[in-house]
Design a protein around this motif. Sequence first.
Motif, mmCIF file in Angstrom:
data_model
loop_
_atom_site.group_PDB
_atom_site.id
_atom_site.type_symbol
_atom_site.label_atom_id
_atom_site.label_comp_id
_atom_site.label_asym_id
_atom_site.label_seq_id
_atom_site.Cartn_x
_atom_site.Cartn_y
_atom_site.Cartn_z
ATOM 1 N N PHE A 102 41.435 31.907 42.848
ATOM 2 C CA PHE A 102 40.444 32.984 42.908
ATOM 3 C C PHE A 102 40.140 33.560 41.526
ATOM 4 O O PHE A 102 38.979 33.853 41.209
ATOM 5 C CB PHE A 102 40.920 34.093 43.854
ATOM 6 C CG PHE A 102 40.692 33.781 45.304
ATOM 7 C CD1 PHE A 102 39.426 33.874 45.865
ATOM 8 C CD2 PHE A 102 41.743 33.374 46.111
ATOM 9 C CE1 PHE A 102 39.205 33.579 47.204
ATOM 10 C CE2 PHE A 102 41.542 33.074 47.457
ATOM 11 C CZ PHE A 102 40.270 33.178 48.005
ATOM 12 N N SER A 103 41.183 33.725 40.702
ATOM 13 C CA SER A 103 40.966 34.326 39.384
ATOM 14 C C SER A 103 40.165 33.412 38.467
ATOM 15 O O SER A 103 39.313 33.878 37.698
ATOM 16 C CB SER A 103 42.305 34.684 38.731
ATOM 17 O OG SER A 103 43.091 33.535 38.507
ATOM 18 N N ILE A 104 40.392 32.099 38.535
ATOM 19 C CA ILE A 104 39.645 31.156 37.698
ATOM 20 C C ILE A 104 38.168 31.150 38.076
ATOM 21 O O ILE A 104 37.279 31.246 37.216
ATOM 22 C CB ILE A 104 40.246 29.740 37.793
ATOM 23 C CG1 ILE A 104 41.582 29.680 37.057
ATOM 24 C CG2 ILE A 104 39.281 28.700 37.197
ATOM 25 C CD1 ILE A 104 42.312 28.368 37.193
ATOM 26 N N ILE A 105 37.882 31.050 39.364
ATOM 27 C CA ILE A 105 36.481 31.026 39.826
ATOM 28 C C ILE A 105 35.777 32.335 39.459
ATOM 29 O O ILE A 105 34.655 32.337 38.935
ATOM 30 C CB ILE A 105 36.419 30.786 41.350
ATOM 31 C CG1 ILE A 105 36.922 29.379 41.685
ATOM 32 C CG2 ILE A 105 34.987 30.968 41.863
ATOM 33 C CD1 ILE A 105 37.090 29.119 43.169
ATOM 34 N N LEU A 108 35.225 32.665 35.502
ATOM 35 C CA LEU A 108 34.145 31.799 35.013
ATOM 36 C C LEU A 108 32.777 32.335 35.439
ATOM 37 O O LEU A 108 31.812 32.300 34.660
ATOM 38 C CB LEU A 108 34.330 30.365 35.527
ATOM 39 C CG LEU A 108 35.516 29.589 34.940
ATOM 40 C CD1 LEU A 108 35.672 28.249 35.648
ATOM 41 C CD2 LEU A 108 35.323 29.367 33.441
ATOM 42 N N THR A 109 32.688 32.853 36.653
ATOM 43 C CA THR A 109 31.417 33.398 37.152
ATOM 44 C C THR A 109 31.009 34.650 36.388
ATOM 45 O O THR A 109 29.871 34.776 35.917
ATOM 46 C CB THR A 109 31.521 33.732 38.660
ATOM 47 O OG1 THR A 109 31.905 32.555 39.372
ATOM 48 C CG2 THR A 109 30.189 34.237 39.192
ATOM 49 N N ILE A 110 31.962 35.583 36.240
ATOM 50 C CA ILE A 110 31.666 36.825 35.522
ATOM 51 C C ILE A 110 31.395 36.540 34.045
ATOM 52 O O ILE A 110 30.519 37.164 33.429
ATOM 53 C CB ILE A 110 32.826 37.823 35.687
ATOM 54 C CG1 ILE A 110 32.936 38.253 37.156
ATOM 55 C CG2 ILE A 110 32.643 39.041 34.798
ATOM 56 C CD1 ILE A 110 34.152 39.089 37.463
ATOM 57 N N GLY A 111 32.132 35.584 33.480
ATOM 58 C CA GLY A 111 31.900 35.197 32.089
ATOM 59 C C GLY A 111 30.490 34.678 31.874
ATOM 60 O O GLY A 111 29.835 34.995 30.866
ATOM 61 N N TYR A 112 29.991 33.899 32.819
ATOM 62 C CA TYR A 112 28.623 33.375 32.743
ATOM 63 C C TYR A 112 27.607 34.523 32.769
ATOM 64 O O TYR A 112 26.662 34.561 31.973
ATOM 65 C CB TYR A 112 28.369 32.413 33.906
ATOM 66 C CG TYR A 112 26.920 31.971 34.040
ATOM 67 C CD1 TYR A 112 26.397 30.987 33.195
ATOM 68 C CD2 TYR A 112 26.090 32.559 34.989
ATOM 69 C CE1 TYR A 112 25.075 30.594 33.302
ATOM 70 C CE2 TYR A 112 24.761 32.167 35.105
ATOM 71 C CZ TYR A 112 24.260 31.182 34.267
ATOM 72 O OH TYR A 112 22.941 30.788 34.373
ATOM 73 N N LEU A 113 27.815 35.485 33.666
ATOM 74 C CA LEU A 113 26.901 36.630 33.787
ATOM 75 C C LEU A 113 26.937 37.502 32.530
ATOM 76 O O LEU A 113 25.893 37.963 32.051
ATOM 77 C CB LEU A 113 27.268 37.462 35.018
ATOM 78 C CG LEU A 113 27.089 36.768 36.380
ATOM 79 C CD1 LEU A 113 27.629 37.649 37.508
ATOM 80 C CD2 LEU A 113 25.614 36.429 36.624
ATOM 81 N N LEU A 114 28.144 37.728 31.984
ATOM 82 C CA LEU A 114 28.262 38.529 30.768
ATOM 83 C C LEU A 114 27.592 37.837 29.579
ATOM 84 O O LEU A 114 26.973 38.499 28.729
ATOM 85 C CB LEU A 114 29.736 38.780 30.446
ATOM 86 C CG LEU A 114 30.480 39.753 31.364
ATOM 87 C CD1 LEU A 114 31.964 39.763 31.029
ATOM 88 C CD2 LEU A 114 29.894 41.164 31.245
ATOM 89 N N GLY A 115 27.708 36.517 29.525
ATOM 90 C CA GLY A 115 27.040 35.765 28.469
ATOM 91 C C GLY A 115 25.539 35.954 28.510
ATOM 92 O O GLY A 115 24.871 36.076 27.467
ATOM 93 N N LYS A 123 27.316 27.906 24.875
ATOM 94 C CA LYS A 123 28.576 27.190 24.631
ATOM 95 C C LYS A 123 29.700 28.150 24.229
ATOM 96 O O LYS A 123 30.828 28.022 24.717
ATOM 97 C CB LYS A 123 28.366 26.115 23.564
ATOM 98 C CG LYS A 123 27.499 24.956 24.046
ATOM 99 C CD LYS A 123 27.347 23.869 23.001
ATOM 100 C CE LYS A 123 26.486 22.726 23.541
ATOM 101 N NZ LYS A 123 26.299 21.650 22.535
ATOM 102 N N SER A 124 29.397 29.112 23.358
ATOM 103 C CA SER A 124 30.421 30.102 22.972
ATOM 104 C C SER A 124 30.880 30.898 24.188
ATOM 105 O O SER A 124 32.078 31.143 24.385
ATOM 106 C CB SER A 124 29.868 31.056 21.903
ATOM 107 O OG SER A 124 29.591 30.375 20.710
ATOM 108 N N SER A 125 29.908 31.302 25.014
ATOM 109 C CA SER A 125 30.215 32.070 26.222
ATOM 110 C C SER A 125 31.110 31.277 27.170
ATOM 111 O O SER A 125 32.080 31.809 27.722
ATOM 112 C CB SER A 125 28.920 32.461 26.932
ATOM 113 O OG SER A 125 29.190 33.114 28.144
ATOM 114 N N PHE A 126 30.794 29.994 27.338
ATOM 115 C CA PHE A 126 31.594 29.168 28.253
ATOM 116 C C PHE A 126 33.003 28.953 27.708
ATOM 117 O O PHE A 126 33.978 28.971 28.473
ATOM 118 C CB PHE A 126 30.911 27.816 28.468
ATOM 119 C CG PHE A 126 31.596 26.957 29.500
ATOM 120 C CD1 PHE A 126 31.416 27.195 30.858
ATOM 121 C CD2 PHE A 126 32.436 25.921 29.129
ATOM 122 C CE1 PHE A 126 32.055 26.424 31.818
ATOM 123 C CE2 PHE A 126 33.081 25.135 30.068
ATOM 124 C CZ PHE A 126 32.882 25.390 31.420
#
Length: 327
Positions: A102-105, A108-115, A123-126
Amino acid sequence: MQTDFKINATTNKFQRFLDRRISTRELVFLSLVVLCLSPLITPPMALFLGIIIAQFVGHPYLHLNHKATHILLQISVVGLGFGMNVQTAIHAGKQGIVFTIFSIIATLTIGYLLGKIFKIDKKSSFLISAGTAICGGSAIAAVAPVIKAEEKQMSVALGTVFLLNSVALFLFPMIGHSLHLSQIQFGIWSAIAIHDTSSVVGAASKYGTQALEIATTVKLARALWIIPVAFGATFLFKNKGGKVKIPWFIGIFILAMIANTYLPFVQMCSHTITLIAKAGLTLTLFLIGCGLNRKMLASVGVRPLIQGIVLWIFISCAGLWAVMSFV
């Protein structure tokens, strides 16, 4: 004649190396390396000493630092496997797997939105998201060639992760003690919320032996998620020719753990091996600190750092709530 010439040239180079005077900077650095291998220096103290060296003295062998820390970390983690039991590891892995998925998914999802919100390049965001979600620098190093990231993008991601790792190593044991977390709770929480394996082990070893065993097992199981995330990145970034680096040392760690569980002659020397492994991890943290110089920190930038901090706060708070509620 040509062979003799090569031998003489090599001999002359070696002689010049022996004749060269060791600079004050090298002497200070090498003295602290020896000190970090002693029981006098704790992992947080080693990291702090490394940061001081980076800011005021300078790393005399900076070009070798990344490779040295990478190799030393893997060898030390395998060494820790000789002090662990298979049944305990399986139990810890079962407890941590639900939190891990759950934490990985979510990360990654929140990281994409913040980017997207902070307008950070994709690429830096990912890379920052993958490093936060899985296992810090190891995940970044594995994913970067897959998505064909540039050196600047890798530096930004690594700088963000290593900076937050440094904070976590000091902060997490304090929070754990103040909230009276059990050894099991702290082990799972640190494995989920601290980026790099080295800092996870450093924080958990300060908290207790059981916390160290659980944290190491859960973190290495989490590190295996590098493989599916890296394969997924090949499609996300449409780089089908990208090569995925598989963390083979985790397999050797498992073999070491099996050997310690079932082979009596391995059990006889397991204590010595784990002591050496812990010294190696303390030295690893010192070398990581030595790499956190002004140039590297300046390369991070404000927006990627904000993304990393927000992601880290999210996964830390969510993980803390989960272990306090369900463990």
